[in-house]
Design a protein around this motif. Structure first.
Motif, PDB file in Angstrom:
ATOM      1  N   THR A   5       0.630  -1.388   0.314  1.00  0.00           N
ATOM      2  CA  THR A   5       0.323   0.054  -0.005  1.00  0.00           C
ATOM      3  C   THR A   5       0.838   1.256  -0.655  1.00  0.00           C
ATOM      4  OG1 THR A   5       0.263   0.170   2.715  1.00  0.00           O
ATOM      5  CG2 THR A   5      -1.337  -0.726   1.656  1.00  0.00           C
ATOM      6  N   PHE A   6       0.148   2.325   0.277  1.00  0.00           N
ATOM      7  CA  PHE A   6       0.905   3.608   0.023  1.00  0.00           C
ATOM      8  C   PHE A   6       1.401   3.952   1.161  1.00  0.00           C
ATOM      9  CE2 PHE A   6       1.197   8.248   1.615  1.00  0.00           C
ATOM     10  CZ  PHE A   6       1.991   8.588   0.526  1.00  0.00           C
ATOM     11  N   GLU A   7       1.086   3.030   2.425  1.00  0.00           N
ATOM     12  CA  GLU A   7       0.939   3.244   3.581  1.00  0.00           C
ATOM     13  C   GLU A   7       2.583   2.256   3.626  1.00  0.00           C
ATOM     14  OE1 GLU A   7       0.559   5.417   6.239  1.00  0.00           O
ATOM     15  OE2 GLU A   7      -0.377   6.430   4.354  1.00  0.00           O
ATOM     16  N   ASP A   8       2.489   1.163   4.023  1.00  0.00           N
ATOM     17  CA  ASP A   8       4.327   0.835   3.704  1.00  0.00           C
ATOM     18  C   ASP A   8       5.052   1.538   2.378  1.00  0.00           C
ATOM     19  OD1 ASP A   8       2.679  -1.195   4.068  1.00  0.00           O
ATOM     20  OD2 ASP A   8       2.413  -2.234   1.863  1.00  0.00           O
ATOM     21  N   ILE A   9       4.960   1.855   1.545  1.00  0.00           N
ATOM     22  CA  ILE A   9       5.597   2.956   0.607  1.00  0.00           C
ATOM     23  C   ILE A   9       6.222   3.656   1.616  1.00  0.00           C
ATOM     24  CG2 ILE A   9       6.117   4.260  -1.286  1.00  0.00           C
ATOM     25  CD1 ILE A   9       4.674   1.592  -2.748  1.00  0.00           C
ATOM     26  N   ARG A  10       5.328   4.640   2.229  1.00  0.00           N
ATOM     27  CA  ARG A  10       5.665   5.615   2.818  1.00  0.00           C
ATOM     28  C   ARG A  10       6.591   5.622   3.934  1.00  0.00           C
ATOM     29  NH1 ARG A  10       1.298   9.220   6.050  1.00  0.00           N
ATOM     30  NH2 ARG A  10       1.164  11.717   5.881  1.00  0.00           N
ATOM     31  N   ALA A  11       6.207   4.434   4.741  1.00  0.00           N
ATOM     32  CA  ALA A  11       7.182   4.144   5.615  1.00  0.00           C
ATOM     33  C   ALA A  11       8.246   3.558   5.365  1.00  0.00           C
ATOM     34  CB  ALA A  11       6.735   2.653   6.017  1.00  0.00           C
ATOM     35  N   PHE A  12       8.762   3.174   4.280  1.00  0.00           N
ATOM     36  CA  PHE A  12      10.338   3.287   3.983  1.00  0.00           C
ATOM     37  C   PHE A  12      10.650   4.361   3.721  1.00  0.00           C
ATOM     38  CE2 PHE A  12      11.863   2.761   0.554  1.00  0.00           C
ATOM     39  CZ  PHE A  12      13.625   2.095   0.384  1.00  0.00           C
ATOM     40  N   ALA A  13      10.340   5.658   2.637  1.00  0.00           N
ATOM     41  CA  ALA A  13      10.419   6.501   2.673  1.00  0.00           C
ATOM     42  C   ALA A  13      10.534   7.419   3.339  1.00  0.00           C
ATOM     43  CB  ALA A  13       9.632   7.337   1.358  1.00  0.00           C
ATOM     44  N   VAL A  14      10.055   7.008   5.320  1.00  0.00           N
ATOM     45  CA  VAL A  14      10.315   7.752   6.196  1.00  0.00           C
ATOM     46  C   VAL A  14      11.922   7.253   6.709  1.00  0.00           C
ATOM     47  CG1 VAL A  14       9.133   7.322   8.614  1.00  0.00           C
ATOM     48  CG2 VAL A  14       8.164   8.324   6.517  1.00  0.00           C
ATOM     49  N   ALA A  15      11.582   5.605   6.946  1.00  0.00           N
ATOM     50  CA  ALA A  15      13.113   5.444   7.340  1.00  0.00           C
ATOM     51  C   ALA A  15      14.040   6.042   7.309  1.00  0.00           C
ATOM     52  CB  ALA A  15      12.954   3.934   7.661  1.00  0.00           C
ATOM     53  N   GLU A  16      14.248   5.434   5.054  1.00  0.00           N
ATOM     54  CA  GLU A  16      14.850   5.604   4.303  1.00  0.00           C
ATOM     55  C   GLU A  16      15.853   7.749   4.869  1.00  0.00           C
ATOM     56  OE1 GLU A  16      17.380   3.701   3.309  1.00  0.00           O
ATOM     57  OE2 GLU A  16      16.152   2.248   3.952  1.00  0.00           O
ATOM     58  N   LEU A  17      14.929   8.455   5.155  1.00  0.00           N
ATOM     59  CA  LEU A  17      14.833   9.820   4.543  1.00  0.00           C
ATOM     60  C   LEU A  17      14.635  10.812   6.191  1.00  0.00           C
ATOM     61  CD1 LEU A  17      12.884  10.095   0.930  1.00  0.00           C
ATOM     62  CD2 LEU A  17      15.567  10.139   1.491  1.00  0.00           C
ATOM     63  N   TRP A  18      14.632  10.490   6.898  1.00  0.00           N
ATOM     64  CA  TRP A  18      15.196  11.240   8.259  1.00  0.00           C
ATOM     65  C   TRP A  18      14.324  11.504   8.696  1.00  0.00           C
ATOM     66  CZ3 TRP A  18      17.960  12.455   3.562  1.00  0.00           C
ATOM     67  CH2 TRP A  18      18.880  11.957   3.049  1.00  0.00           C
ATOM     68  N   ASP A  19      13.054  10.546   9.118  1.00  0.00           N
ATOM     69  CA  ASP A  19      11.558  10.936   9.614  1.00  0.00           C
ATOM     70  C   ASP A  19      11.118  12.437   8.502  1.00  0.00           C
ATOM     71  OD1 ASP A  19       9.618  10.286  10.940  1.00  0.00           O
ATOM     72  OD2 ASP A  19      10.499  11.156  12.712  1.00  0.00           O
ATOM     73  N   LEU A  20      10.672  12.016   7.389  1.00  0.00           N
ATOM     74  CA  LEU A  20      10.248  13.071   6.443  1.00  0.00           C
ATOM     75  C   LEU A  20       8.435  12.894   6.027  1.00  0.00           C
ATOM     76  CD1 LEU A  20      12.594  13.666   3.919  1.00  0.00           C
ATOM     77  CD2 LEU A  20      12.192  15.542   6.301  1.00  0.00           C
ATOM     78  N   ARG A  21       7.632  11.944   7.475  1.00  0.00           N
ATOM     79  CA  ARG A  21       6.605  11.788   7.823  1.00  0.00           C
ATOM     80  C   ARG A  21       5.552  12.521   7.366  1.00  0.00           C
ATOM     81  NH1 ARG A  21       5.145   8.829  12.878  1.00  0.00           N
ATOM     82  NH2 ARG A  21       7.393   8.406  12.163  1.00  0.00           N
ATOM     83  N   ALA A  22       5.433  13.690   7.799  1.00  0.00           N
ATOM     84  CA  ALA A  22       4.691  14.634   7.649  1.00  0.00           C
ATOM     85  C   ALA A  22       4.673  15.546   5.910  1.00  0.00           C
ATOM     86  CB  ALA A  22       4.320  15.781   8.238  1.00  0.00           C
ATOM     87  N   ALA A  23       5.576  15.403   5.126  1.00  0.00           N
ATOM     88  CA  ALA A  23       5.527  15.539   4.362  1.00  0.00           C
ATOM     89  C   ALA A  23       5.648  14.893   3.307  1.00  0.00           C
ATOM     90  CB  ALA A  23       6.929  16.321   3.932  1.00  0.00           C
ATOM     91  N   ILE A  24       5.384  13.661   3.209  1.00  0.00           N
ATOM     92  CA  ILE A  24       5.414  12.771   2.179  1.00  0.00           C
ATOM     93  C   ILE A  24       4.179  12.127   1.358  1.00  0.00           C
ATOM     94  CG2 ILE A  24       6.128  10.400   1.647  1.00  0.00           C
ATOM     95  CD1 ILE A  24       8.670  10.622   2.838  1.00  0.00           C
ATOM     96  N   THR A  25       3.345  12.537   0.604  1.00  0.00           N
ATOM     97  CA  THR A  25       2.127  12.528   0.503  1.00  0.00           C
ATOM     98  C   THR A  25       2.042  10.948  -1.142  1.00  0.00           C
ATOM     99  OG1 THR A  25       2.219  14.468  -1.678  1.00  0.00           O
ATOM    100  CG2 THR A  25       1.612  14.442   1.196  1.00  0.00           C
ATOM    101  N   GLU A  26       1.214  11.171  -1.257  1.00  0.00           N
ATOM    102  CA  GLU A  26       1.374  10.439  -3.087  1.00  0.00           C
ATOM    103  C   GLU A  26       1.806  11.312  -4.286  1.00  0.00           C
ATOM    104  OE1 GLU A  26      -1.672  10.435  -0.785  1.00  0.00           O
ATOM    105  OE2 GLU A  26      -2.691   8.481  -0.918  1.00  0.00           O
ATOM    106  N   ARG A  27       1.648  12.777  -4.449  1.00  0.00           N
ATOM    107  CA  ARG A  27       2.632  13.563  -5.123  1.00  0.00           C
ATOM    108  C   ARG A  27       3.604  13.998  -4.595  1.00  0.00           C
ATOM    109  NH1 ARG A  27      -1.687  15.441  -8.733  1.00  0.00           N
ATOM    110  NH2 ARG A  27      -3.422  14.837  -7.665  1.00  0.00           N
ATOM    111  N   THR A  28       3.958  13.435  -3.876  1.00  0.00           N
ATOM    112  CA  THR A  28       6.123  13.823  -3.468  1.00  0.00           C
ATOM    113  C   THR A  28       7.097  13.349  -4.443  1.00  0.00           C
ATOM    114  OG1 THR A  28       5.234  13.390  -1.098  1.00  0.00           O
ATOM    115  CG2 THR A  28       7.460  13.575  -1.621  1.00  0.00           C
ATOM    116  N   ALA A  29       7.782  14.632  -4.896  1.00  0.00           N
ATOM    117  CA  ALA A  29       8.802  13.943  -5.697  1.00  0.00           C
ATOM    118  C   ALA A  29      10.295  13.956  -5.589  1.00  0.00           C
ATOM    119  CB  ALA A  29       8.576  15.141  -6.783  1.00  0.00           C
ATOM    120  N   LEU A  30      10.474  12.930  -4.739  1.00  0.00           N
ATOM    121  CA  LEU A  30      11.522  13.115  -4.044  1.00  0.00           C
ATOM    122  C   LEU A  30      13.389  14.086  -4.755  1.00  0.00           C
ATOM    123  CD1 LEU A  30      12.383   8.805  -3.765  1.00  0.00           C
ATOM    124  CD2 LEU A  30      11.035  10.891  -1.852  1.00  0.00           C
ATOM    125  N   ALA A  31      13.175  13.491  -5.638  1.00  0.00           N
ATOM    126  CA  ALA A  31      14.007  14.128  -6.604  1.00  0.00           C
ATOM    127  C   ALA A  31      13.961  16.017  -5.506  1.00  0.00           C
ATOM    128  CB  ALA A  31      14.648  14.016  -7.777  1.00  0.00           C
TER     129      ALA A  31
END
Length: 79
Positions: A5-31
């Motif tokens: 799910t998106f929540e699985d991917i979000r949790a992964f990104a949060v763990a990898e990207l220094w706890d940015l949980r509030a800022a990560i949405t379906e429209r987030t562009a990492l670069a």
């Protein structure tokens, strides 16, 4: 149908990207949104591929994340 799910991917990104949980949405562009460039992008995508069992053989990470951030002294103007 995806087993992740998106929540699985979000949790992964949060763990990898220094706890940015509030800022990560379906429209987030990492670069763009988080200024991830170069090898940081490559390492993130390699970890993503391993975690979610994604074949990244044809993924050109430099197209999405560009070269390593920071200055290239060879690109400075000569005065």
């Amino acid at each position: 149908m995806s087993r992740f799910t998106f929540e699985d991917i979000r949790a992964f990104a949060v763990a990898e990207l220094w706890d940015l949980r509030a800022a990560i949405t379906e429209r987030t562009a990492l670069a763009h949104d988080f200024q991830i460039a170069g090898l940081d992008g490559q390492e993130f995508m390699a970890a993503y591929a391993q975690k979610f069992d994604v074949n990244m053989k044809d993924f050109d990470w430099i197209e999405y994340f560009g070269p390593e951030a920071g200055g290239n002294p060879l690109g400075l103007p000569l005065y």
